[in-house]
Scaffold this motif. Structure first.
Motif, PDB file in Angstrom:
ATOM      1  N   LEU A  22       0.834  -1.202   0.000  1.00 21.84           N
ATOM      2  CA  LEU A  22       0.000   0.000   0.000  1.00 21.84           C
ATOM      3  C   LEU A  22       0.870   1.255   0.000  1.00 21.84           C
ATOM      4  O   LEU A  22       0.583   2.215  -0.706  1.00 21.84           O
ATOM      5  N   VAL A  26       0.605   4.030  -2.916  1.00 19.17           N
ATOM      6  CA  VAL A  26       0.246   5.418  -2.638  1.00 19.17           C
ATOM      7  C   VAL A  26       1.350   6.353  -3.111  1.00 19.17           C
ATOM      8  O   VAL A  26       1.082   7.390  -3.733  1.00 19.17           O
ATOM      9  N   GLU A  29       1.134   6.734  -6.824  1.00 21.99           N
ATOM     10  CA  GLU A  29       0.004   7.573  -7.199  1.00 21.99           C
ATOM     11  C   GLU A  29       0.321   9.051  -6.982  1.00 21.99           C
ATOM     12  O   GLU A  29      -0.144   9.911  -7.727  1.00 21.99           O
ATOM     13  N   ASN A  54      -1.721   9.698   3.495  1.00 22.99           N
ATOM     14  CA  ASN A  54      -2.557   9.103   2.456  1.00 22.99           C
ATOM     15  C   ASN A  54      -2.802   7.623   2.707  1.00 22.99           C
ATOM     16  O   ASN A  54      -3.882   7.113   2.409  1.00 22.99           O
ATOM     17  N   ARG A  57      -5.538   7.559   5.279  1.00 24.39           N
ATOM     18  CA  ARG A  57      -6.840   7.835   4.644  1.00 24.39           C
ATOM     19  C   ARG A  57      -7.349   6.624   3.876  1.00 24.39           C
ATOM     20  O   ARG A  57      -8.531   6.284   3.933  1.00 24.39           O
ATOM     21  N   ARG A  58      -6.445   5.982   3.142  1.00 23.95           N
ATOM     22  CA  ARG A  58      -6.836   4.812   2.352  1.00 23.95           C
ATOM     23  C   ARG A  58      -7.284   3.677   3.273  1.00 23.95           C
ATOM     24  O   ARG A  58      -8.287   3.010   2.993  1.00 23.95           O
ATOM     25  N   GLN A  61     -10.734   4.402   4.514  1.00 23.36           N
ATOM     26  CA  GLN A  61     -11.711   4.162   3.448  1.00 23.36           C
ATOM     27  C   GLN A  61     -11.988   2.673   3.291  1.00 23.36           C
ATOM     28  O   GLN A  61     -13.148   2.254   3.171  1.00 23.36           O
TER      29      GLN A  61
END
Length: 71
Positions: A22, A26, A29, A54, A57-58, A61
């Motif tokens: 991850l 990220v 990205e 980030n 946050r991911r 989510q």
């Protein structure tokens, strides 16, 4: 692949690999180049904080989507 050096104990050992994947996803990205040799000394603190924020946050989510699917 980096290893967790703090005293937190993981409940799921496979989480290390998932978090690393991850982290790289990220960073890619965001257009932040992560060194292939795993040495982060040349990465700015601002960039690592941005990646960490980030990732958090991911993860939130993903958890929210998972919980919404269980209802």
């Amino acid at each position: 692949m980096s290893r967790n050096r703090n005293s937190n104990q993981l409940l799921i050992p496979q989480a290390i690999e998932a978090i690393d994947r991850l982290k790289f996803e990220v960073a890619q990205e965001l257009g932040i180049a992560i060194p292939q040799d795993g040495y982060y000394g040349n990465v700015l603190t601002k960039e690592t904080g941005y990646i960490g924020g980030n990732i958090t946050r991911r993860l939130v989510q993903i958890a929210e989507q998972s919980l919404a699917g269980q209802r």
